[in-house]
Design a protein around this motif. Structure first.
Motif, mmCIF file in Angstrom:
data_model
loop_
_atom_site.group_PDB
_atom_site.id
_atom_site.type_symbol
_atom_site.label_atom_id
_atom_site.label_comp_id
_atom_site.label_asym_id
_atom_site.label_seq_id
_atom_site.Cartn_x
_atom_site.Cartn_y
_atom_site.Cartn_z
ATOM 1 N N MET A 1 0.825 -1.178 0.000
ATOM 2 C CA MET A 1 0.000 0.000 0.000
ATOM 3 C C MET A 1 0.873 1.247 0.000
ATOM 4 O O MET A 1 0.616 2.169 -0.761
ATOM 5 C CB MET A 1 -0.932 -0.041 1.221
ATOM 6 C CG MET A 1 -1.960 1.045 1.292
ATOM 7 S SD MET A 1 -1.498 2.619 2.017
ATOM 8 C CE MET A 1 -0.695 2.177 3.493
ATOM 9 N N LEU A 2 1.921 1.274 0.844
ATOM 10 C CA LEU A 2 2.803 2.441 0.857
ATOM 11 C C LEU A 2 3.502 2.620 -0.486
ATOM 12 O O LEU A 2 3.654 3.740 -0.965
ATOM 13 C CB LEU A 2 3.822 2.336 1.987
ATOM 14 C CG LEU A 2 3.264 2.541 3.400
ATOM 15 C CD1 LEU A 2 4.344 2.255 4.439
ATOM 16 C CD2 LEU A 2 2.704 3.936 3.575
ATOM 17 N N ALA A 3 3.915 1.519 -1.107
ATOM 18 C CA ALA A 3 4.560 1.604 -2.419
ATOM 19 C C ALA A 3 3.595 2.160 -3.462
ATOM 20 O O ALA A 3 3.974 2.956 -4.310
ATOM 21 C CB ALA A 3 5.083 0.235 -2.845
ATOM 22 N N ALA A 4 2.341 1.757 -3.387
ATOM 23 C CA ALA A 4 1.344 2.230 -4.348
ATOM 24 C C ALA A 4 1.065 3.720 -4.180
ATOM 25 O O ALA A 4 0.809 4.426 -5.154
ATOM 26 C CB ALA A 4 0.048 1.429 -4.202
ATOM 27 N N LEU A 5 1.128 4.213 -2.935
ATOM 28 C CA LEU A 5 0.855 5.621 -2.680
ATOM 29 C C LEU A 5 2.081 6.512 -2.899
ATOM 30 O O LEU A 5 1.950 7.729 -2.971
ATOM 31 C CB LEU A 5 0.354 5.808 -1.243
ATOM 32 C CG LEU A 5 -1.030 5.254 -0.943
ATOM 33 C CD1 LEU A 5 -1.355 5.433 0.530
ATOM 34 C CD2 LEU A 5 -2.089 5.912 -1.809
ATOM 35 N N GLY A 6 3.267 5.913 -3.019
ATOM 36 C CA GLY A 6 4.507 6.661 -3.162
ATOM 37 C C GLY A 6 4.484 7.755 -4.210
ATOM 38 O O GLY A 6 4.899 8.883 -3.934
ATOM 39 N N PRO A 7 4.018 7.489 -5.418
ATOM 40 C CA PRO A 7 4.022 8.528 -6.452
ATOM 41 C C PRO A 7 3.160 9.743 -6.111
ATOM 42 O O PRO A 7 3.327 10.815 -6.674
ATOM 43 C CB PRO A 7 3.465 7.810 -7.686
ATOM 44 C CG PRO A 7 3.747 6.370 -7.431
ATOM 45 C CD PRO A 7 3.627 6.189 -5.950
ATOM 46 N N PHE A 8 2.243 9.587 -5.150
ATOM 47 C CA PHE A 8 1.362 10.690 -4.787
ATOM 48 C C PHE A 8 1.919 11.520 -3.630
ATOM 49 O O PHE A 8 1.293 12.479 -3.192
ATOM 50 C CB PHE A 8 -0.026 10.157 -4.425
ATOM 51 C CG PHE A 8 -0.659 9.404 -5.562
ATOM 52 C CD1 PHE A 8 -1.203 10.073 -6.639
ATOM 53 C CD2 PHE A 8 -0.662 8.022 -5.553
ATOM 54 C CE1 PHE A 8 -1.761 9.374 -7.698
ATOM 55 C CE2 PHE A 8 -1.220 7.315 -6.606
ATOM 56 C CZ PHE A 8 -1.767 7.988 -7.683
ATOM 57 N N PRO B 1 10.252 4.117 3.139
ATOM 58 C CA PRO B 1 10.384 5.248 2.215
ATOM 59 C C PRO B 1 9.368 5.132 1.074
ATOM 60 O O PRO B 1 8.957 4.038 0.701
ATOM 61 C CB PRO B 1 11.808 5.132 1.687
ATOM 62 C CG PRO B 1 12.360 3.856 2.160
ATOM 63 C CD PRO B 1 11.424 3.266 3.153
ATOM 64 N N LYS B 2 8.999 6.280 0.561
ATOM 65 C CA LYS B 2 8.110 6.301 -0.603
ATOM 66 C C LYS B 2 8.858 5.731 -1.804
ATOM 67 O O LYS B 2 10.085 5.859 -1.897
ATOM 68 C CB LYS B 2 7.654 7.731 -0.878
ATOM 69 C CG LYS B 2 6.805 8.298 0.229
ATOM 70 C CD LYS B 2 6.522 9.759 0.008
ATOM 71 C CE LYS B 2 7.389 10.551 0.955
ATOM 72 N NZ LYS B 2 7.184 11.967 0.946
ATOM 73 N N SER B 3 8.143 5.111 -2.706
ATOM 74 C CA SER B 3 8.784 4.448 -3.852
ATOM 75 C C SER B 3 9.563 5.424 -4.731
ATOM 76 O O SER B 3 10.554 5.049 -5.346
ATOM 77 C CB SER B 3 7.745 3.696 -4.686
ATOM 78 O OG SER B 3 6.740 4.585 -5.138
ATOM 79 N N SER B 4 9.158 6.661 -4.773
ATOM 80 C CA SER B 4 9.836 7.655 -5.611
ATOM 81 C C SER B 4 10.828 8.507 -4.816
ATOM 82 O O SER B 4 11.379 9.464 -5.349
ATOM 83 C CB SER B 4 8.791 8.567 -6.255
ATOM 84 O OG SER B 4 8.034 9.216 -5.251
ATOM 85 N N GLN B 5 11.068 8.154 -3.578
ATOM 86 C CA GLN B 5 11.880 8.979 -2.687
ATOM 87 C C GLN B 5 13.370 8.819 -2.943
ATOM 88 O O GLN B 5 13.863 7.722 -3.160
ATOM 89 C CB GLN B 5 11.567 8.575 -1.249
ATOM 90 C CG GLN B 5 12.131 9.482 -0.225
ATOM 91 C CD GLN B 5 11.498 9.232 1.127
ATOM 92 O OE1 GLN B 5 10.329 8.906 1.204
ATOM 93 N NE2 GLN B 5 12.267 9.379 2.164
#
Length: 119
Positions: A1-8, A59-63
């Motif tokens: 779920m955290l990975a999916a929300l990362g781009p946002f 960490p966020k996926s895009s971080q």
């Protein structure tokens, strides 16, 4: 779920109880997230018994991992205890642990676990 929300760019943490996401970190940060969960529990809106659920930080996926890593410490553990959680899981090798010995002591005192998890 955290990975999916990362781009946002929503947050680095979520509270999961019995496989259900009950809260996601936003601008209020982790302390605010845990206070919200404690309030929801006090209001009877979270009907699970205490000592269930976990705060998950990653960490966020895009971080950019060179800065702004998820951070945990004694205050995180104290907030998790007040929120009635069983523990804290954090991305191993991708987080900052503030005052690790004090965090362990706070977790032991509160009866919570602190677990590193694969990122």
């Amino acid at each position: 779920m955290l990975a999916a929300l990362g781009p946002f760019d929503i947050g680095q943490a979520a509270v999961v109880i019995d496989g259900h996401v009950v809260a996601v970190e936003d601008i209020e940060g982790t302390d605010g997230l845990l206070a919200r969960v404690a309030r929801l529990r006090a209001e009877g809106r979270l009907r699970t018994r205490p000592a269930r659920g976990v705060l998950v930080k990653a960490p966020k996926s895009s971080q950019d991992l060179r800065y702004d890593l998820p951070t945990v410490g004694p205050r995180t553990v104290e907030g998790a205890a007040k929120a009635g959680l069983a523990g804290v899981a954090v991305a191993a090798g991708h987080a900052i642990v503030v005052e690790p010995q004090a965090m362990i002591e706070a977790a032991d005192k509160a009866g919570l676990f602190v677990q590193g998890m694969g990122a």
